[in-house]
Enzyme design. Structure first.
Site, PDB file in Angstrom:
ATOM      1  N   SER A 262       0.759  -1.384  -0.356  1.00 47.50           N
ATOM      2  CA  SER A 262       0.261  -0.411  -0.013  1.00 47.50           C
ATOM      3  C   SER A 262       1.145   1.758   0.362  1.00 47.50           C
ATOM      4  CB  SER A 262      -0.520  -0.056   1.483  1.00 47.50           C
ATOM      5  OG  SER A 262      -0.076   0.098   2.259  1.00 47.50           O
ATOM      6  N   LYS A 263       0.354   1.750  -0.550  1.00 49.35           N
ATOM      7  CA  LYS A 263       1.485   3.679  -0.289  1.00 49.35           C
ATOM      8  C   LYS A 263       1.315   4.212   1.013  1.00 49.35           C
ATOM      9  CE  LYS A 263      -2.539   7.658   0.281  1.00 49.35           C
ATOM     10  NZ  LYS A 263      -3.674   8.319  -0.634  1.00 49.35           N
ATOM     11  N   ARG A 264       0.382   3.427   1.743  1.00 51.42           N
ATOM     12  CA  ARG A 264       0.944   3.833   3.362  1.00 51.42           C
ATOM     13  C   ARG A 264       2.817   3.042   3.957  1.00 51.42           C
ATOM     14  NH1 ARG A 264       0.430   5.326   6.961  1.00 51.42           N
ATOM     15  NH2 ARG A 264      -1.592   7.564   8.070  1.00 51.42           N
ATOM     16  N   GLY A 266       5.143   2.843   1.845  1.00 50.18           N
ATOM     17  CA  GLY A 266       6.220   3.594   0.680  1.00 50.18           C
ATOM     18  C   GLY A 266       6.635   4.779   2.337  1.00 50.18           C
TER      19      GLY A 266
END
Length: 507
Positions: A262-264, A266
């Site tokens: 998920s972008k989290r 990152g």
RNA sequence: GCCGCGUUGGUCAAGGGGUUAAGACGCCUCCCUUUCACGGAGGAAUCACGGGUUCGAAUCCCGUACGUGGUACCA
């Protein structure tokens, strides 16, 4: 055999992440390998999730990666429009056709009705009750109500959706290009909404109708779509298009350090997840991209290609052209792959080393510019990049590795020199600067011979003098071979740095 | 809960009945280089577990565990 046509169908709701780009890539490779068409279709049927700029962003990412669609909202084709919102009117007739043939029905349940149904049927064993064949008789729909009741609701403009009527007891399946035979029991699947109350189709209807209308021959999508495959399968059948159904492949997921990437992740682990920087226009939140982190598009494409696929040999570095000729869906791995940023960096390093510097000179020039170093001599820049590229993993690494060629270091790491600094050394460097002034051969051997001869005369080991010279020219303990640096720096600048440094070290 | 999909070293992975179970990343040691890299040579895995089938299983079958996805008028 008809011409291969594949499509990537994102919904324009935000950044394009790794998994999405890989899906595009596999589509693109397959299409190009078969001399087919790659279509980009925008799936914007959820008007509540529209995000301004998202579509443009997707195009920018594809362009950066070198994957231009043959048909899209921006590339003319004969199967448009390529935005589902602009195709809205087409879907209803198919939904109505399904109702007429008994494969679908009107449902008038309100949001509250649905919530109530879920609440009432919820048990420990069944935490999320579905709107399925066991429930539909108790709901407000054209299956449970009389014809008169339905007509009455319809004439009073009661909002309704159209749902597929899943058979109670059938087994349906298909052959996935990656996974082989897959079967489902239709009785376990819910009566998915096909046409929403606002008249827009859901993904399920739209994907089938558009794939049919656009003559898609192969449909590749993420594994998360596998559970809804039986709905699509039935739709192809009920609409009478079974023989034209594309071949399907469900691509494995790309996982993060824990679970689906998920972008989290990152933000949490310090690596990019999106192809390019994306700023959410509502929250202003920035999510970092591979491009801005300093990845070459060639490396990005390469690392994505081999995350879940390999050609069976030991080759790891592939250009787009090689991928186009070697890719095969059958060799795509079935299991999800965990993304490893260390390996991603390795790919970039390899591509920096193997690419011609011209490939990234401009980008590095910009990076240097934003670090306050303006480069006017591009020929020199290219020579510098050639010299230092082995030491750069990400493009921004070039800033540290090449700044000192264009700008006298502000600060010298004198601590690396001082403890072993002697009068003899001062003497040596003073003399070396002098001799360089009259050196006729300004090249690596000339500089080095001069250095060694003088060291011998002064009776100092050349090795003890190398580090001080490096600090004088570079400012720190890094960079390419020291005489190569001097050569590129030129006579005046080299001498000036040596003399200045002597003063700094002495002080 | 139910359904789908999966499971070879920390990670990516080859191999799909008989192999010393490739290779890469990362890690460690050494060589090269008296910077840092690059390059080179090495080191570290009984294939989730349990049952079968078989002369023989990482490879086939079943079960279990675990992971992951789905279970929306989101895609």
């Amino acid at each position: 055999m008809s011409k291969v046509r594949v499509r990537f169908a994102p919904s324009p709701t935000g950044g394009l992440h790794l998994g999405g780009v890989r899906t595009v890539l596999y589509n693109y490779l397959f299409a190009k390998q078969h001399k087919g068409d790659f279509i980009l279709r925008i799936e914007d049927t959820d008007q509540t999730r529209f995000v301004p700029g998202a579509e443009e962003y997707i195009f920018a990412c594809l362009k950066w990666c070198g994957m231009e669609p043959d048909e899209s909202p921006l590339h003319k084709g004969s199967y448009g429009p390529y935005r589902q919102s602009e195709r809205k009117e087409q879907y209803r007739q198919y939904a109505e056709q399904l109702v007429k043939n008994g494969y679908a029905y009107y449902a008038f349940d309100t949001k509250e009705d649905l919530e109530k149904m879920r609440e009432e049927n919820k048990t420990a064993e069944n935490p999320s009750p579905q709107y399925d064949h066991r429930i539909r008789g108790k709901m407000q729909n054209s299956l449970s109500l009389t014809e008169a009741e339905v007509n009455d609701l319809l004439t009073r403009n009661t909002p309704y959706v159209i749902r597929i009527k899943m058979p109670e007891n059938e087994v349906i399946g298909f052959t996935d290009m990656i996974r082989g035979e897959i079967r489902f029991e239709t009785g376990l699947v819910d009566d998915k909404v096909l046409l929403k109350a606002d008249g827009m189709p859901t993904y399920h209807l739209a994907v089938v109708v558009d794939d049919y209308l656009m003559k898609i021959t192969h449909a590749f999508r993420g594994e998360e779509w596998l559970p809804s495959a039986p709905v699509h399968l039935l739709l192809w059948k009920y609409l009478g298009w079974e023989n034209e159904m594309p071949q399907w492949a469900h691509l494995p997921l790309i996982l993060g350090p824990n679970g689906k990437l998920s972008k989290r992740d990152g933000a949490k682990y310090g690596f990019p997840v999106f192809a390019m920087n994306w700023t959410d226009p509502r929250t202003n939140e920035l999510t970092e991209g591979f491009k801005e982190r300093g990845f070459l598009p060639e490396a990005f494409v390469n690392l994505l290609a081999v995350l879940g696929w390999n050609d069976g040999t030991e080759q790891e570095l592939f250009s787009m052209e090689e991928l186009i000729s070697k890719f095969s869906m059958e060799r795509v791995h079935v299991a999800g792959a965990r993304f490893d940023f260390e390996k991603a960096k390795w790919f970039n390093h390899e591509w920096i080393k193997k690419s011609a510097v011209q490939n990234y000179t401009l980008t590095v020039k910009e990076l240097l510019g934003s670090a306050g170093i303006s480069v006017t001599d591009e020929g020199k820049l290219e020579s510098v990049l050639e010299l230092v590229k082995d030491r750069c993993t990400l493009l921004p690494d070039f800033v540290q590795q090449s700044s000192f060629f264009f700008k006298t270091p502000d600060r010298l790491d004198v601590d690396a020199v001082k403890p072993k600094w002697t009068a003899d050394k001062k003497d040596f460097f003073t003399a070396y600067a002098d001799k360089l002034a009259s050196l006729s051969e300004w090249n690596i051997p000339g500089l080095e011979n001069c250095f060694k001869q003088l060291a011998a005369e002064k009776n100092i080991k050349p090795g003890d003098l190398q580090l001080p010279l490096r600090i004088m020219l570079v400012g720190g303990k890094y960079g390419p071979p020291v005489f190569a640096i001097a050569e590129l720096l030129g006579k005046d600048e080299t001498i000036r740095r040596i003399n200045n440094a002597i003063v700094v070290i002495e002080g």
